[in-house]
Design a protein around this motif. Structure first.
Motif, PDB file in Angstrom:
ATOM      1  N   LEU A 237     -12.858  -4.359  12.361  1.00  0.00           N
ATOM      2  CA  LEU A 237     -12.990  -5.768  12.684  1.00  0.00           C
ATOM      3  C   LEU A 237     -14.016  -6.473  11.823  1.00  0.00           C
ATOM      4  CD1 LEU A 237     -12.780  -5.439  16.507  1.00  0.00           C
ATOM      5  CD2 LEU A 237     -11.487  -7.072  15.185  1.00  0.00           C
ATOM      6  N   THR A 238     -15.112  -5.781  11.611  1.00  0.00           N
ATOM      7  CA  THR A 238     -16.196  -6.469  10.921  1.00  0.00           C
ATOM      8  C   THR A 238     -16.049  -6.429   9.411  1.00  0.00           C
ATOM      9  OG1 THR A 238     -17.500  -4.462  11.044  1.00  0.00           O
ATOM     10  CG2 THR A 238     -17.868  -6.113  12.755  1.00  0.00           C
ATOM     11  N   GLU A 239     -15.376  -5.420   8.886  1.00  0.00           N
ATOM     12  CA  GLU A 239     -15.316  -5.317   7.432  1.00  0.00           C
ATOM     13  C   GLU A 239     -13.899  -5.424   6.888  1.00  0.00           C
ATOM     14  OE1 GLU A 239     -17.321  -1.777   6.259  1.00  0.00           O
ATOM     15  OE2 GLU A 239     -19.166  -2.360   7.267  1.00  0.00           O
ATOM     16  N   LEU A 240     -13.027  -4.576   7.413  1.00  0.00           N
ATOM     17  CA  LEU A 240     -11.719  -4.487   6.766  1.00  0.00           C
ATOM     18  C   LEU A 240     -10.914  -5.770   6.896  1.00  0.00           C
ATOM     19  CD1 LEU A 240      -9.699  -2.790   5.215  1.00  0.00           C
ATOM     20  CD2 LEU A 240      -8.753  -2.052   7.388  1.00  0.00           C
TER      21      LEU A 240
ATOM     22  N   PRO B   4     -11.540  -9.045   7.701  1.00  0.00           N
ATOM     23  CA  PRO B   4     -11.901 -10.279   6.991  1.00  0.00           C
ATOM     24  C   PRO B   4     -11.698 -10.159   5.479  1.00  0.00           C
ATOM     25  CG  PRO B   4     -13.646  -9.624   8.492  1.00  0.00           C
ATOM     26  CD  PRO B   4     -12.667  -8.514   8.476  1.00  0.00           C
ATOM     27  N   LEU B   5     -12.020  -8.996   4.938  1.00  0.00           N
ATOM     28  CA  LEU B   5     -11.889  -8.852   3.491  1.00  0.00           C
ATOM     29  C   LEU B   5     -10.447  -8.598   3.090  1.00  0.00           C
ATOM     30  CD1 LEU B   5     -15.185  -6.902   3.015  1.00  0.00           C
ATOM     31  CD2 LEU B   5     -14.679  -9.202   2.219  1.00  0.00           C
ATOM     32  N   LEU B   6      -9.738  -7.915   3.938  1.00  0.00           N
ATOM     33  CA  LEU B   6      -8.325  -7.685   3.646  1.00  0.00           C
ATOM     34  C   LEU B   6      -7.579  -9.009   3.566  1.00  0.00           C
ATOM     35  CD1 LEU B   6      -6.145  -5.507   3.340  1.00  0.00           C
ATOM     36  CD2 LEU B   6      -5.722  -5.705   5.783  1.00  0.00           C
ATOM     37  N   MET B   7      -7.960  -9.923   4.441  1.00  0.00           N
ATOM     38  CA  MET B   7      -7.296 -11.221   4.409  1.00  0.00           C
ATOM     39  C   MET B   7      -7.526 -11.919   3.079  1.00  0.00           C
ATOM     40  SD  MET B   7      -5.414 -11.823   6.849  1.00  0.00           S
ATOM     41  CE  MET B   7      -5.067 -13.529   6.448  1.00  0.00           C
ATOM     42  N   ARG B   8      -8.696 -11.699   2.509  1.00  0.00           N
ATOM     43  CA  ARG B   8      -8.954 -12.287   1.188  1.00  0.00           C
ATOM     44  C   ARG B   8      -8.178 -11.550   0.111  1.00  0.00           C
ATOM     45  NH1 ARG B   8     -12.793 -13.368   4.517  1.00  0.00           N
ATOM     46  NH2 ARG B   8     -13.974 -15.278   4.289  1.00  0.00           N
ATOM     47  N   ILE B   9      -8.033 -10.247   0.331  1.00  0.00           N
ATOM     48  CA  ILE B   9      -7.320  -9.474  -0.681  1.00  0.00           C
ATOM     49  C   ILE B   9      -5.849  -9.870  -0.727  1.00  0.00           C
ATOM     50  CG2 ILE B   9      -6.544  -7.122  -1.238  1.00  0.00           C
ATOM     51  CD1 ILE B   9      -9.277  -6.181  -0.141  1.00  0.00           C
TER      52      ILE B   9
ATOM     53  N   THR C  59      -4.505 -12.703   0.041  1.00  0.00           N
ATOM     54  CA  THR C  59      -4.178 -14.108  -0.253  1.00  0.00           C
ATOM     55  C   THR C  59      -4.703 -14.488  -1.645  1.00  0.00           C
ATOM     56  OG1 THR C  59      -6.142 -14.671   0.984  1.00  0.00           O
ATOM     57  CG2 THR C  59      -4.023 -15.036   2.076  1.00  0.00           C
TER      58      THR C  59
ATOM     59  N   ILE D 241      -9.934 -14.599  10.868  1.00  0.00           N
ATOM     60  CA  ILE D 241     -10.682 -15.397   9.906  1.00  0.00           C
ATOM     61  C   ILE D 241     -10.699 -16.861  10.298  1.00  0.00           C
ATOM     62  CG2 ILE D 241     -10.304 -13.813   7.985  1.00  0.00           C
ATOM     63  CD1 ILE D 241      -8.176 -15.936   7.058  1.00  0.00           C
TER      64      ILE D 241
ATOM     65  N   ILE E  12     -11.120 -18.931   1.300  1.00  0.00           N
ATOM     66  CA  ILE E  12      -9.765 -18.415   1.260  1.00  0.00           C
ATOM     67  C   ILE E  12      -8.828 -19.572   0.969  1.00  0.00           C
ATOM     68  CG2 ILE E  12      -7.958 -17.209   2.502  1.00  0.00           C
ATOM     69  CD1 ILE E  12     -10.068 -15.988   4.218  1.00  0.00           C
TER      70      ILE E  12
END
Lengths: 832, 358
Positions: free
Chosen positions: A710-713, A715-720, A722, A777, A787
């Motif tokens: 929740l805290t790392e994967l 939020p960053l995955l969503m950036r990856i 998009t 996010i 994003i």
């Protein structure tokens, strides 16, 4: 006590107390023998003693510690067991041994004891004294037992004799006799009490121990037996010493006298017992006595009464097949609800309001007024779905029979909010089925019998959870407090009729105190009447019985905690001292009970109020109290340490000292919902995470526990996923963009992410991410700035690419690692 | 092909980039045939899990990489059924207490007993024992930890435990004493940049130093996060040049907003506004302790030195309360109000509480 035990032999093994009492006494020749009276006395006490023994036996419950009591009377030896009488007085009369098994067999007396030692004279005074004594000891026992006036079995001719307590019991103690006679084997060898061969009865307890005691027959039989004894003995009369015969005569005389006295005493005792009972039964509760009998007697808001009555009248067309001419036109105009059976739209009436305002009374009176017979079902009855089917349905469908006196039935369901139990089989659910004409058996196509009779439901809490499904089908009538002037007037009439002095002021105070609860008012007045004939303010204040322990609503407690009572009302109200608030508030909080909701409401409301202290210092204190409350309730709820529950109300009282201000009454405390809403959102989001985890490959699962997921994967995955792609046709994209797209596809497939086309709220097509991890996010409905807005066309492009890839390599996927796809759900790559 | 975090994860002890001494020790432990229970601890993203997997591979060979996910059903004492997905290979099984919630004791007991009572059937297996990995061992309830104690000793023949925790402080002493404690420290900046450059080289592009520095400083020793950020940046802006804004998880940004709100105004109204934000964070499933810690970190960045001490003190104080209590929002708000009070006192009057008094 002047006793004349000539020989009393007894022993017992268990009780030292009884051993003492039964210890052989030295024969007292000089003391006068009071044959009859003493015998009454002694038999009574033997009786008592046996009870004691049996109790003892029962108490010890040891079958081996039996006892044997044998009493031998030599000559005219009367045994007086006044010692037992005294000990007996300590016994609890209510405890009656019932289960002792006795096998009683008559024992032939040992021949050794002759009657030649019979004392000569006896004194009248002594006998009277004995009589008194007997009376007194009888008074200690049940008056019924005094019936058995013992005939002295120790006649002159008796050599030795044991008194059968079993027989005695069968006369004197009905309860006892049932127990003993049912199991005992009587073997009366000789009924001739006065015969030369007098028997002792030997009883055998279930434990096998033997009791033998002297025997005595019923007084009714006695005289006959006595005479027959005389007649049979007539040939021996001459052989008897004169003084024996004289003694016998005297004995008979005194026995008669004793019987008479006993009877007199019994009558007195019966009268004494009967009088108070009769006295209490003749006065009824004022609540019942002054219950309104007619519609015009009703107290309270007439509009409510009329509303209820008019609803009931709406049934007339259905029930009585007569047109309700007065209301008809208006009704047709108001609602064009046309029922084939001419029933009103709302088939149930729901009366709600605080207790004691006369809801039940109103329902009964109005039902009678409208020509119905009432069937009341209240909390004392079994209330389940089956009740609806059996009792209510039967009553309703019975029609006009003999039992209903030619009148149709109106069902009144009292205290319906207490009909608990959820699920399909709850009472309320059953009731709704009945209202909606749902057939009892779903399979059959037989149409249900429609409801043709009115049902009135009565509740205190309209918003009880159990009533929620019923409310849409019911016409709700809310009860309000009757006008206090009317109520006071009625109370004054009652007081006048009961000859109770009460002025208007006092009655007004009473009405205010009970918040218009008529029942409570009347009960209080009746209570006061039982003590004095004047109602004083003090009497009302002190009679806390009149104050019912009504549950306090959350809203009241919130107000009490946030709004201090104005000095004026405080002075007016009863029992509230100046400046002291802890006990009052603790009572409120305790009677409310729902601490969790209470605190939640306080917590959500307090920032809206003006703080008393600008430096926030009292907020800090308040928060430490909340923390304390949380610790307490955590202990109570999680560790089941219910001892601490008593302190919880005290942890809430500081809200008053830190927050209460008169200005607070401008803002009402709202029902807390923020916490629950947050909780609901969290549950939904947790579900999303779970669905993501399900599709994630094993290694990623083990690398990212839920927290880091929740805290790392995410939020960053969503950036990856998009990247800034241009929405152009896949054929003409540039090489680097194609590489990005490929990479994206390779990422999304193993993670189980995909885009799905959907219609948005405004009808526009949109691509939705599945699982919708993009909620993580979005904060306050806004997306983070860094994003890029993922456009529909781009997402469509990605979705197409993903689907294409899945078609090419449906099983093994783009990756060499098969493990990724072993749990890949089939329908993921199905084209939509 | 998967995320870089996974793709460039070292698979064997030899491939590990840093903590070489630790790798050597783990290797010798695995070779010794006398493998103990191990408790790995260290900050998040330091490479504990990677080391565990490497050690397992050292013990069993590549077979441990073949993971499968089993759905298990456990029955709680109150007869509720729990569906738990368990990641396992032929040689080991992984448990994560946070997946199970409050019934972790039941799951731990069931799984441990099951593993412990079955012998290794694969004759080719290198080791006679199986390994149970417990992630987030510090999140285990006390009951569950107590349930571990005896099993750890009793079933030593068939099973080894590898615990993975953030710190040892939440693990009960009996368990600590039964384990070999292995601390995995967070990588230094140099080590991190080495890893980042290694990844860049493998991906065949050049990582400019400003970008790598920005990533490293934002991820504060969390290599896993650094790699994710790196990949996010690469995806967002493939050339990694120019004005870089480092991708940051949204909740962290949001916690920063809460901190700003606290410092901007200290009043009950603001408290209400902040409560809304706290609820927003909680409804996004961010653990409350993490929220509190992050807010506190953001605050400390922005206030004077004297207040910093106070903030840290009160954070610790209210975190404890929160763990003891059950309603998280009460304690979060109490924390915020306390910080407000401290800050207001300081800015208006220059007055500080003496924290030693508490």
């Amino acid at each position: 006590m002047s006793t004349s035990i000539q020989s009393s032999q007894s022993y017992m093994t268990t009780s030292s107390l009884l051993l003492d009492a039964l210890a052989p006494r030295p024969p007292d020749q000089n003391s006068p023998t009071v044959l009859v009276d003493k015998d009454i006395n002694s038999t009574m006490e033997i009786d008592a003693e046996f009870e004691m023994l049996e109790q003892e036996d029962r108490m010890t419950k040891s079958s081996r510690t039996g006892f044997e009591v044998s009493k031998r009377f030599s000559g005219a030896g009367t045994m007086s067991l006044n010692q037992f009488g005294q000990t007996h007085e300590d016994q609890d009369e209510g405890e009656r041994p019932t289960g002792t098994n006795m096998a009683i067999s008559v024992d032939s007396p040992p021949p050794g004891d002759a009657f030649d030692e019979e004392p000569e004279g006896w004194e009248e005074e002594a006998s009277m004294e004995e009589m008194e004594r007997a009376k007194r000891s009888l008074a200690m026992q049940k008056p019924v037992s005094s019936v058995n006036t013992g005939v002295n079995p120790k006649s002159s001719s008796s050599s030795s004799r044991s008194m059968s307590s079993g027989k005695h019991h069968s006369v004197g103690r009905p309860a006892m006799s049932v127990a003993s006679t049912s199991t005992s084997e009587f073997q009366p060898l000789d009924d001739g009490i006065f015969g030369p061969s007098l028997q002792g009865l030997r009883a055998e307890t279930a434990s096998g121990s033997v009791i033998s005691f002297k025997r005595r027959s019923k007084p009714a039989v006695k005289s006959v037996a006595g005479e027959s004894g005389h007649s049979s003995d007539i040939s021996h009369l001459l052989g008897q010493p004169l003084h024996h015969l004289l003694a016998e005569v005297q004995e008979l005389k005194s026995r008669e006298r004793a019987l008479k006295m006993q009877k007199q005493y019994d009558d007195e005792a019966r009268l004494n017992v009967a009088t108070p009972v009769a006295g209490s039964s003749c006065t009824s509760m004022w609540v019942d006595k002054y219950r309104p009998k007619r519609f015009s007697d009703l107290l309270g808001d007439d509009r409510i009464h009329r509303e209820v009555l008019s609803w009931l009248k709406e049934w007339d067309r259905c029930v009585f097949r007569r047109a309700n001419t007065v209301r008809k036109r208006r009704m047709d105009e108001e609602n064009a609800y046309n029922d084939p059976l001419d029933r009103p739209k709302d088939r149930v009436l729901l009366l709600s309001g605080p207790p004691g305002l006369g809801k039940t009374t109103l329902a009964h009176i109005i039902a009678r007024q409208a020509g119905y017979k009432t069937l009341e079902i209240n909390a004392s009855d079994d209330r389940s779905a089956s009740t609806v089917n059996t009792r209510i349905k039967n009553a309703i469908e019975a029609g006009t029979g003999l039992a209903s006196e030619g009148r149709p039935t109106c069902v009144i369901i009292d205290e319906i909010d207490g009909a608990g139990g959820g699920g399909d089989h709850s009472f309320v659910k059953g009731l709704i089925k009945l209202i909606q004409d749902v057939p009892a058996r779903r399979k059959t196509n037989t149409p249900a019998k429609p409801l043709r009779r009115p049902i009135i439901c009565i509740c205190n809490d309209l918003y009880a959870n159990t009533l929620r499904p019923l409310r849409p089908f019911a016409r709700v009538v809310r009860f309000r407090q009757a006008q206090s002037q009317l109520l006071v007037k009625r109370l004054r009439d009652v007081c006048a009729q009961e000859k109770l002095e009460a002025d208007l002021r006092v009655l007004t105070m009473l009405v205010e105190m009970t918040t218009g609860d008529v029942r409570s008012c009347l009960n209080t007045l009746q209570f006061i009447k039982s003590k004095s004939s004047v109602v004083t303010p003090e009497a009302i204040k002190t009679s806390s019985v009149g104050l019912k322990d009504s549950g306090t609503t959350l809203q009241t407690v919130w107000n009490n905690l946030f709004i201090p009572i104005a000095a004026k009302t405080r002075r007016k109200q009863i029992g509230i001292d100046d400046g002291k608030y802890v006990n009052r508030l603790v009572d409120d909080i305790f009677s409310c009970g729902d601490y969790d909701k209470l605190v939640q409401g306080l917590f959500e409301h307090y920032p809206k109020l003006k703080p008393l202290d600008a430096s926030l210092a009292n907020l800090g204190k308040l928060h430490s109290w909340i923390g304390y409350y949380d610790a307490l309730s955590g202990r109570v709820n999680e560790r089941m340490e219910f001892e601490l529950a008593g302190y919880i109300p005290y942890s809430l009282v500081p809200w008053y000292s830190h927050m209460a201000a008169p200005a607070n009454n401008t803002k009402a405390t709202e029902w807390p919902k923020a916490d629950y809403e947050s909780y609901q959102t969290r549950v939904v989001n947790e579900e999303i995470v779970t669905s993501l985890k399900k599709t994630m490959p094993g290694i990623l699962r083990s690398l990212f526990p839920t927290t880091t997921l929740l805290t790392e994967l995410i939020p960053l995955l969503m950036r990856i996923i998009t990247p800034p792609l241009r929405p152009v046709n896949a054929i003409i994209v540039k090489a680097d963009e194609k590489a990005t797209l490929n990479r994206l596809v390779e990422l999304m497939i193993p993670l189980g992410l995909s885009f799905w086309q959907e219609k948005g709220e405004n009808g526009q097509p949109m691509m939705r991410l599945e699982p919708p991890i993009d909620v993580f996010i979005h904060y306050e409905g806004k997306r983070a700035d860094d994003i890029a807005a993922s456009r529909f066309a781009v997402r469509q492009l990605i979705a197409q690419a993903v689907r294409l890839r899945c078609l090419i390599e449906p099983i093994h996927g783009p990756s060499a690692d098969k493990g990724y796809f072993s749990f890949w759900p089939d329908d993921r790559w199905r084209l939509n | 092909m998967s995320l870089w975090v996974d793709k460039y994860r070292p698979r064997t002890l030899d491939e590990l980039h840093y903590h070489d001494q630790l790798s050597a020790r783990l290797r010798s432990l695995a070779a010794s045939g006398d493998f103990p229970h191990i408790l790995f601890y260290g900050p998040s993203g330091a490479g504990k899990k990677t080391r565990i997997m490497c050690t397992l591979r050292e013990l069993y060979g590549p077979g441990v990489e073949k993971l499968r996910i089993d759905q298990r059903v456990f029955v709680t004492p109150s007869n509720r059924k729990l569906d738990v997905n368990v990641v396992q290979s032929n040689y080991h099984i992984e448990l994560t207490p946070s997946d199970v919630g409050m019934y972790d004791r039941v799951v731990i007991q069931d799984i441990l007993k099951e593993i412990a009572q079955t012998q290794q059937v694969d004759l080719n297996a290198k080791q006679r024992f199986k390994v149970v990995i417990i992630n987030e061992a510090d999140a285990l309830t006390r009951d569950a930890q107590a349930a571990l104690r005896r099993t750890m000793e009793k079933y030593m023949n068939n099973m080894r435990l590898i615990l993975c925790a953030g710190s040892t402080s939440k693990i009960i002493a009996p368990i600590r004493s039964r384990c070999l404690l292995v601390r995995v420290a967070a990588p230094t900046d140099d080590e991190m940049s080495k890893v980042l450059h290694h990844v860049a080289k493998k991906e065949r592009f050049h990582l400019p130093d400003p970008a790598s520095d920005a990533i490293i400083s934002s991820s504060s020793g969390n290599l896993r996060k650094a790699l994710l950020v790196f990949e996010a940046m690469k995806m967002q802006r493939p050339d990694l040049s120019g004005d870089l804004d480092v991708a940051k998880p949204d909740w962290e940004t949001y916690c920063g907003k809460v901190a700003d709100a606290i410092l901007s105004e200290q009043s009950a109204q603001k408290l209400l506004e902040i409560r809304g934000k706290l609820y927003e964070l909680l409804s996004h499933c961010i653990p409350p302790t993490v929220v509190m810690k992050t807010i506190s970190e953001r605050l400390v960045e922005k206030v004077d030195d004297e207040v910093k001490k106070q903030i840290v003190h009160w954070t610790a104080y209210y975190e404890l309360r929160m763990r003891v209590g059950s309603k998280k929002i009460f304690h979060l708000e109490a924390f915020v109000a306390k910080i407000m009070m401290v800050y207001k006192n300081y800015t208006l009057m220059g007055m500080m509480d003496d924290i030693d008094m508490f």
